[in-house]
Enzyme design. Structure first.
Site, short mmCIF file in Angstrom:
data_model
loop_
_atom_site.label_atom_id
_atom_site.label_comp_id
_atom_site.label_asym_id
_atom_site.label_seq_id
_atom_site.Cartn_x
_atom_site.Cartn_y
_atom_site.Cartn_z
CB THR A 14 42.75 37.64 63.02
OG1 THR A 14 43.45 36.65 62.26
CG2 THR A 14 42.09 36.96 64.22
CG ASP A 101 35.38 31.15 57.07
OD1 ASP A 101 35.52 29.96 56.73
OD2 ASP A 101 35.57 32.11 56.29
CB THR A 176 41.15 54.87 34.69
OG1 THR A 176 41.46 55.31 33.37
CG2 THR A 176 41.52 53.41 34.84
#
Length: 247
Positions: A14, A101, A176
């Site tokens: 948040t 949002d 990797t």
């Protein structure tokens, strides 16, 4: 004029800030599913405010925020929805399904960049919000976010590790970890470029104003030939705009 406390409750974290005259300051963060009021009270009592505006995509925590605002002596929070005045129309079949949002992003983009325009929000999910010049918010596109990509690869394979985004100019991975980071960055760039080009063709324009926000926007757009404004505070600014229109 006192500030407006703006709170953007995302799936993971948040963001909290204070908006005054279009500017956001005092930004802080906490976990969206905080356990104690002590985790948020220091963040919401920094300045005197005339209103509290919240965009939440995690409905189960909304009651906690009402409790936190009451404990801090703040005004009753205004939760963003399509029913509020946003400064931009909403033309969408089921507007109640639009994330708060995303409505805040649309409000900010329309006021700050005009229309048509598009907002790319790089969070847990990657969302594209499209604002038409006449119809306003008309919809968008949702893709998996970078954290989901890395987590899924690690969880669904036996040998691939958990990695985080990292800067690299290499095109071929020599480990990797590096290979995964290159795949994420180039793959995401390819996806973003294709989506933006498709939107420009759909609108019939050569260049569509693009604003990007969210934690990974800078990582994707740094040293790239695709033009965009990077504004980490865009959603909070949008909440401030909505607050000014409704409070």
């Amino acid at each position: 004029m006192n500030s407006i406390l703006v709170v953007d409750i995302g799936n993971t974290s948040t963001s909290i800030g204070y908006c005054r005259k279009g500017k956001v300051s005092g930004v802080g963060r906490c976990k969206s599913r905080f356990k104690s009021l002590d985790d948020v009270l220091p963040l919401i009592t920094v300045k005197r405010v005339v209103a509290v505006v919240i965009a939440s995509v995690v409905p189960p925590v909304n009651a906690r925020w009402k409790k936190a605002c009451k404990a801090a002596g703040l005004p009753v929070p205004l939760f963003v929805s399509h029913k509020l005045e946003l400064g931009v129309p909403v033309d969408y079949p089921k507007p109640e399904k639009i994330g708060a949002d995303r409505l805040a992003n649309a409000a900010a983009s329309a006021k700050l960049f005009g229309t048509p325009s598009v907002v790319c929000d790089f969070g847990t999910a990657l969302t594209f919000d499209v604002i038409d010049g006449t119809r306003g918010y008309i919809g968008g596109i949702i893709c998996p976010g970078l954290p989901l990509m890395f987590d899924y690869l690690a969880e669904k394979t036996a040998l691939l590790p958990h990695v985080a985004p990292s800067k690299t100019k290499a095109v071929v991975g020599r480990s990797t970890k590096q290979a995964m980071q290159i795949g994420a960055r180039l793959g995401y760039r390819g996806m973003v470029r294709e989506i933006l080009q498709s939107l420009e063709m759909d609108f019939g324009v050569e260049k569509l104003p693009v604003c990007c926000t969210g934690g990974y926007a800078g990582w994707i757009f740094k040293d790239w030939d695709v033009e965009a404004v990077i504004d980490p505070k865009l959603t909070l600014k949008g909440l401030g705009i909505i607050g000014e229109l409704n409070c």
